[in-house]
Design an enzyme around this catalytic site. Structure first.
Site, PDB file in Angstrom:
ATOM      1  N   LYS A 168       0.853  -1.195   0.000  1.00  0.00           N
ATOM      2  CA  LYS A 168       0.000   0.000   0.000  1.00  0.00           C
ATOM      3  C   LYS A 168       0.886   1.242   0.000  1.00  0.00           C
ATOM      4  O   LYS A 168       1.901   1.283   0.711  1.00  0.00           O
ATOM      5  CB  LYS A 168      -0.887  -0.023   1.251  1.00  0.00           C
ATOM      6  CG  LYS A 168      -1.935   1.084   1.308  1.00  0.00           C
ATOM      7  CD  LYS A 168      -2.846   0.875   2.521  1.00  0.00           C
ATOM      8  CE  LYS A 168      -3.934   1.932   2.620  1.00  0.00           C
ATOM      9  NZ  LYS A 168      -4.806   1.752   3.794  1.00  0.00           N
TER      10      LYS A 168
ATOM     11  N   SER B  49      -9.747   1.823   2.729  1.00  0.00           N
ATOM     12  CA  SER B  49      -8.849   2.569   1.873  1.00  0.00           C
ATOM     13  C   SER B  49      -7.800   1.713   1.162  1.00  0.00           C
ATOM     14  O   SER B  49      -7.206   2.162   0.199  1.00  0.00           O
ATOM     15  CB  SER B  49      -8.129   3.640   2.699  1.00  0.00           C
ATOM     16  OG  SER B  49      -7.297   3.029   3.673  1.00  0.00           O
TER      17      SER B  49
ATOM     18  N   SER C  50      -9.969  -0.576   6.921  1.00  0.00           N
ATOM     19  CA  SER C  50      -9.376  -0.403   5.594  1.00  0.00           C
ATOM     20  C   SER C  50      -8.657  -1.611   5.014  1.00  0.00           C
ATOM     21  O   SER C  50      -8.273  -1.582   3.853  1.00  0.00           O
ATOM     22  CB  SER C  50      -8.410   0.775   5.601  1.00  0.00           C
ATOM     23  OG  SER C  50      -9.139   1.949   5.388  1.00  0.00           O
TER      24      SER C  50
END
Ligand code: GLN
Length: 486
Positions: free
Chosen positions: A80, A155, A179
């Site tokens: 990420k 996210s 997330s």
């Protein structure tokens, strides 16, 4: 090649180790796959092609020379883009960090390097991990590989999409309020939020420091256990990481769950629950019964307050954490003649709308005169939520809930209504507030073919039980053998 991209990380690691496949071959297969599908699903902000091939070559050389190798030697992983890899761009999906090059490795990256993992790219996210759909990325929206008109969740939407679209067998995400688990659920993969303190956050962009955790995302439960084995552990560079022994999460994962007590919180199985989600969960509960688990209704009475408490705490902490982006120390700088203008314009132009909304809400909640009424009160209710779980875990070993209230919605459907968007995490937020661990496991599809996830919550530092319970279900079903037709 088709076979390689469908293999689990465990299978790939085995085949690379015994030289059935080379890491370069495997890495190239995933890089080719990125080239083929990523223009459609847009999981990556940056693809580290040369970097990955160089790492892969090093792994192959080590294996050829018979040197000691790591548990993920030569296996690709997507990271990420709010986690630092030295010398690689790290944007947090924000304009304010658009050209920021990481000056050091996050601790999880150091650990992955020791384990031999190969970094194929940096995955898209909602700006500073604030969101549930990846639509808040300053650059582009990631798409759901099962249906590109739908969100991948957020996210960590890029990480989830990368694994589901078979452009990486593994990924790292971060989870502040859901997330990792919510996008895992949306994309039909496994995602783990470890216990607070289990994994070092050193080198991860801070959003809400009392809630943030880094965690694994993968196609199977076993792969997530393998990845947590590597990244877990005390780190003196993160004062919130806890110095207790890391068990081997793969040991006992295949044990029977007969007699184990699974709690269903009545506050989560309400009348308004989406029909497809309810059907999938009902069937999962039947699977657990057939495996010999005992199903018990429990209550988490303060559940109703979780979303409000979460948004006060996370915005307050974000307003403080994000004060460092001042246009001076690093990141985007607006050209101005005086310092105050420079601060204001750099932040005004560098941050997107959702980030600004949260900074303003958080600054308000922390300001003199409001602190006790908002932040102080939220902390008190947070303690009640934590106690709800402590009471529940006196009665049961694991708590089972849906991961998300609905299957992934369409892109654009909720972007004009922040409150609707905030409700996407209604089932995942309490876990972060209580600092416990949870996993999301695929448990079916909606009538439209969009994946549905089930969440299993466990006591502090009891990820072993969580993996065992998740694995038993996974092996009794075949959802992990389904792949999107992208
Ligand atoms: N969707 C939640 C939020 O926007 C959770 C985000 C996260 O876990 N990083 O705050």
């Amino acid at each position: 090649m088709c076979d390689i991209i469908k293999m689990t990380a465990t299978e790939l690691a085995g085949k690379i180790k015994n030289k059935e496949l080379s890491s370069v071959e495997v890495t190239k297969a995933f890089l080719d796959r990125i080239e083929k599908v990523d223009t459609k699903v847009k999981a990556y902000i940056s693809v580290c092609k040369d970097y990955a091939l160089k790492q892969a070559k090093i792994s192959d050389d080590k294996i050829a020379k018979g040197e000691k190798i790591g548990a993920l030697e030569g296996v690709p992983i997507a990271i990420k883009d709010n986690i630092l890899i030295k010398d690689i761009k790290m944007t947090a999906a924000s304009k304010i960090l658009e050209n920021y090059i990481a000056p050091y490795d996050a601790t999880v990256i150091t650990k992955l390097k020791h384990a031999g993992a190969v970094f194929v790219g940096k995955a898209n996210l909602d700006e500073f991990a604030m969101g549930s759909s990846t639509e808040n990325s300053a650059f582009f929206t990631t798409r759901n590989p099962w249906n590109i008109e739908h969100i991948p969740g957020g996210s960590s939407g890029g990480s989830a999409c990368a694994v589901a679209a078979m452009t990486a067998p593994l990924a790292l995400g971060t989870d502040t309020g859901g997330s990792i688990r919510q996008p895992a659920s949306c994309c039909g993969i496994v995602g783990v939020k470890p216990t607070y303190g289990r994994v070092s956050r050193f080198g991860a962009v801070a959003f809400a420091s009392s809630l943030d955790q880094i965690g694994p995302m993968s196609k199977t439960v076993e792969d997530s256990a393998l990845l947590l084995n590597i990244i877990a552990g005390y780190d003196r560079k993160d004062s919130t990481s806890i110095n207790i022994e890391v068990p081997n999460y793969l040991e006992n994962i295949k044990d029977s769950i007969k007699g184990l007590k699974i709690g269903l919180p009545k506050e989560y199985f309400i009348d308004g629950l989406d029909k497809d989600v309810k059907n999938a969960l009902d069937k999962a509960i039947e699977v657990y019964k057939s495996l010999g688990a005992e199903i018990i209704e429990i209550s988490l009475p303060h559940t109703d307050y979780a979303v409000a408490v979460y948004y006060i705490i996370c915005c307050s902490e974000a307003s403080s954490n994000l004060a460092r982006y001042d246009g001076v120390r690093y990141g985007f700088r607006a050209n101005c003649n005086n310092l105050l203008d420079e601060y204001q314009k750099s932040r005004g132009q560098g941050f997107g709308a959702e980030v600004k909304r949260r900074i303003m809400l958080g600054t308000y909640a922390l300001s003199a005169g409001y602190y006790d009424a908002f932040y102080g009160k939220a902390q008190k209710v947070r303690t009640l939520i934590k106690q709800d779980f402590e009471n529940a875990f006196n009665k049961v070993d694991i708590i089972l809930t849906p991961s998300a209230p609905t299957p992934a919605f369409k892109i654009g459907e909720k972007s004009s209504d922040p409150l609707q968007m905030y409700l996407s995490d209604i089932f995942t937020i309490s876990c972060n507030l209580a600092a416990i661990a949870a996993i999301s496991v695929p448990c079916g599809f909606s009538q439209k073919g969009i994946p549905i996830g089930m969440q299993l919550l466990t006591k502090h530092f009891d990820e072993k039980t969580m993996f065992k319970v998740a694995y038993a279900y996974e092996q009794a079903t075949s959802w992990h053998k389904e792949f999107p037709k992208i």
